[in-house]
Design a protein around this motif. Structure first.
Motif, mmCIF file in Angstrom:
data_model
loop_
_atom_site.group_PDB
_atom_site.id
_atom_site.type_symbol
_atom_site.label_atom_id
_atom_site.label_comp_id
_atom_site.label_asym_id
_atom_site.label_seq_id
_atom_site.Cartn_x
_atom_site.Cartn_y
_atom_site.Cartn_z
ATOM 1 N N GLU A 121 0.840 -1.197 0.000
ATOM 2 C CA GLU A 121 0.000 0.000 0.000
ATOM 3 C C GLU A 121 0.878 1.250 0.000
ATOM 4 N N PRO A 122 1.021 1.941 -1.128
ATOM 5 C CA PRO A 122 1.907 3.107 -1.191
ATOM 6 C C PRO A 122 1.536 4.211 -0.207
ATOM 7 N N GLU A 123 0.232 4.459 -0.042
ATOM 8 C CA GLU A 123 -0.174 5.538 0.865
ATOM 9 C C GLU A 123 0.270 5.235 2.288
ATOM 10 N N PHE A 124 0.123 3.998 2.715
ATOM 11 C CA PHE A 124 0.546 3.625 4.064
ATOM 12 C C PHE A 124 2.037 3.869 4.255
ATOM 13 N N ILE A 125 2.836 3.427 3.299
ATOM 14 C CA ILE A 125 4.280 3.594 3.423
ATOM 15 C C ILE A 125 4.656 5.073 3.471
ATOM 16 N N ARG A 203 -1.911 12.584 -2.581
ATOM 17 C CA ARG A 203 -1.551 13.620 -1.608
ATOM 18 C C ARG A 203 -0.393 13.166 -0.731
ATOM 19 N N ALA A 204 -0.470 11.914 -0.249
ATOM 20 C CA ALA A 204 0.606 11.401 0.599
ATOM 21 C C ALA A 204 1.929 11.359 -0.157
ATOM 22 N N ALA A 205 1.877 10.975 -1.433
ATOM 23 C CA ALA A 205 3.100 10.919 -2.239
ATOM 24 C C ALA A 205 3.715 12.303 -2.405
ATOM 25 N N ARG A 206 2.864 13.320 -2.656
ATOM 26 C CA ARG A 206 3.371 14.687 -2.815
ATOM 27 C C ARG A 206 3.991 15.200 -1.512
ATOM 28 N N GLU A 207 3.326 14.922 -0.398
ATOM 29 C CA GLU A 207 3.856 15.354 0.893
ATOM 30 C C GLU A 207 5.211 14.710 1.162
ATOM 31 N N ARG A 208 5.323 13.440 0.814
ATOM 32 C CA ARG A 208 6.606 12.769 1.032
ATOM 33 C C ARG A 208 7.686 13.350 0.134
ATOM 34 N N GLN A 209 7.365 13.586 -1.111
ATOM 35 C CA GLN A 209 8.356 14.157 -2.033
ATOM 36 C C GLN A 209 8.896 15.484 -1.519
#
Length: 396
Positions: A121-125, A203-209
């Motif tokens: 699950e990408p969002e979880f990670i 959204r989670a991916a952008r925040e992580r980036q």
């Protein structure tokens, strides 16, 4: 980084979620293959199910009759804190991880306890990185997500391939995945969870980036490539929107050995074009249905958590991932292959990941790290010894 002293803890390894389908297979693998001096325990929310599982394990290995049983619900933060504080490595098979996984990750990060799971699950990670990476770095905990078929063969397969190419050169690798396998209720539930949350995942991916940044002086890319025809693998490559390219890109960003300019593309390798087209259409329909709650509930009900393929079906299952690589004037094809990817081999990968974290001489890392970064060659060697093949198909 200040790694916690975990030598005096009661357990080397605790398997949480042991009575689920994947958890029980992982427990059976440990019963057969854990070192005699490994101090391990079973954990979950239902003491009766844990006791019955221990009885089954004792039939495999009589010494398992004395395995400690730890009651810890995935929502009981106090019990999870106690569990993490008393072991060196925690293994979690409790999914969907977005729903059940964070309290245990938080407990391990705070206690300096190494952690491995099966999430795809990408969002979880990404959310675990944003919330617990800093704490894990400060305590020395290694948080290793995706330690099963998502994403060990792909991550370690690229790591193995890069190690065969010249150093300090641009590297291009395309991965082609082929499997013959079925899924369990837990896997279906996790897949539907991922498919139902595209905006939250983005959204989670952008925040992580924004939080993570990019490697200094190097370029790392894992683009969602177009469909291609691969003459080297004799397959059509259908782009796979899975977690694996993200994991590979994080390994590449962390390890200079991947070169100054690294690119990876990820495909399903399909022999015939109509099947490729049908698979893409089917995936699109599944994603669309996952957006509608009644349809998602109906799909989830097709397989209940704990249900999964029979031993006979798993015995017929297999996987093969071919990597077509180029760098420094060299062209290389490698392959990682094995048996049932979703369960038997996933249990093997997860258990060996945990044993590697507990017992191998590993690089000095902490925080959220990939299998290639945390364990690399040590885990590859373990998996080769356990029957998963890493080989060179063509070198020119």
């Amino acid at each position: 980084m200040r790694r916690q002293d975990t030598a005096g803890r009661a357990h080397d390894l605790v398997l949480h979620g042991a009575t689920g389908f994947a958890g029980a297979l992982t427990a059976e693998y440990l019963a057969r293959h854990a070192p005699d001096d490994c101090r391990w325990a079973l954990a979950g929310r239902n003491p009766g199910k844990l006791a019955r599982l221990r009885d089954r394990l004792a039939e495999i290995n009589p010494s398992c009759a004395d395995l400690p049983l730890l009651q810890a619900d995935s929502a009981d933060r106090d019990a999870l804190r106690d569990l993490a504080a008393d072991t060196r490595v925690v293994v979690s098979t409790v999914g969907p991880y977005l729903r059940h996984g964070e309290p245990l990750v938080a407990a391990c990060a705070a206690a300096g306890t190494d952690y491995a799971d099966l999430t795809g699950e990408p969002e979880f990670i990404d959310r675990m990185y944003l919330r617990h990476e800093a704490t894990a770095r400060s305590t020395g905990a290694r948080l290793v997500h995706a330690s099963g078929f998502d994403s060990v063969p792909h991550d370690l397969g690229v790591h193995y391939t890069v190690g065969l190419l010249p150093e300090g050169v641009p590297v291009r690798i395309d991965g082609f995945v082929r499997t013959d396998a079925t899924i369990s209720g837990g896997t279906l539930a996790s897949a539907l969870t991922v498919a139902s949350r595209p905006l939250a995942m983005a959204r989670a991916a952008r925040e992580r980036q924004r939080a993570e940044g990019r490697p200094a002086g190097r370029t790392v890319r894992a683009p969602f490539g177009p469909p291609i025809r691969s003459s080297e693998t004799r397959t059509w490559g259908v782009p796979l929107p899975t977690l694996d390219p993200q994991v590979i890109a994080r390994s590449a960003a962390a390890l200079d050995r991947y070169g100054p300019d690294f690119r990876y593309r990820h495909y399903a390798g399909v022999r015939r074009l109509p099947i490729a087209v049908g698979g893409a259409v089917g995936a699109g329909v599944l994603c669309a249905l996952a957006q509608v709650p009644p349809a998602r509930r109906w799909l989830s009900g097709r397989l209940e958590p704990g249900d999964g393929p029979s031993p006979e079906r798993r015995a017929r299952s297999w996987f093969a991932v071919r990597f077509v690589a180029s760098g420094g004037g060299r062209r290389l094809i490698t392959e990682v292959s094995g048996g049932d990817p979703g369960y038997d081999e996933t249990a093997k990968m997860l258990a060996e990941s945990a044993l590697s974290l507990a017992f191998d001489d590993l690089p000095d890392t902490a925080g959220q790290v990939t299998t290639a970064v945390a364990m690399g060659d040590a885990l590859t060697a373990r998996l080769q010894k356990a029957g998963i093949t890493f080989r060179v198909v063509q070198d020119r």
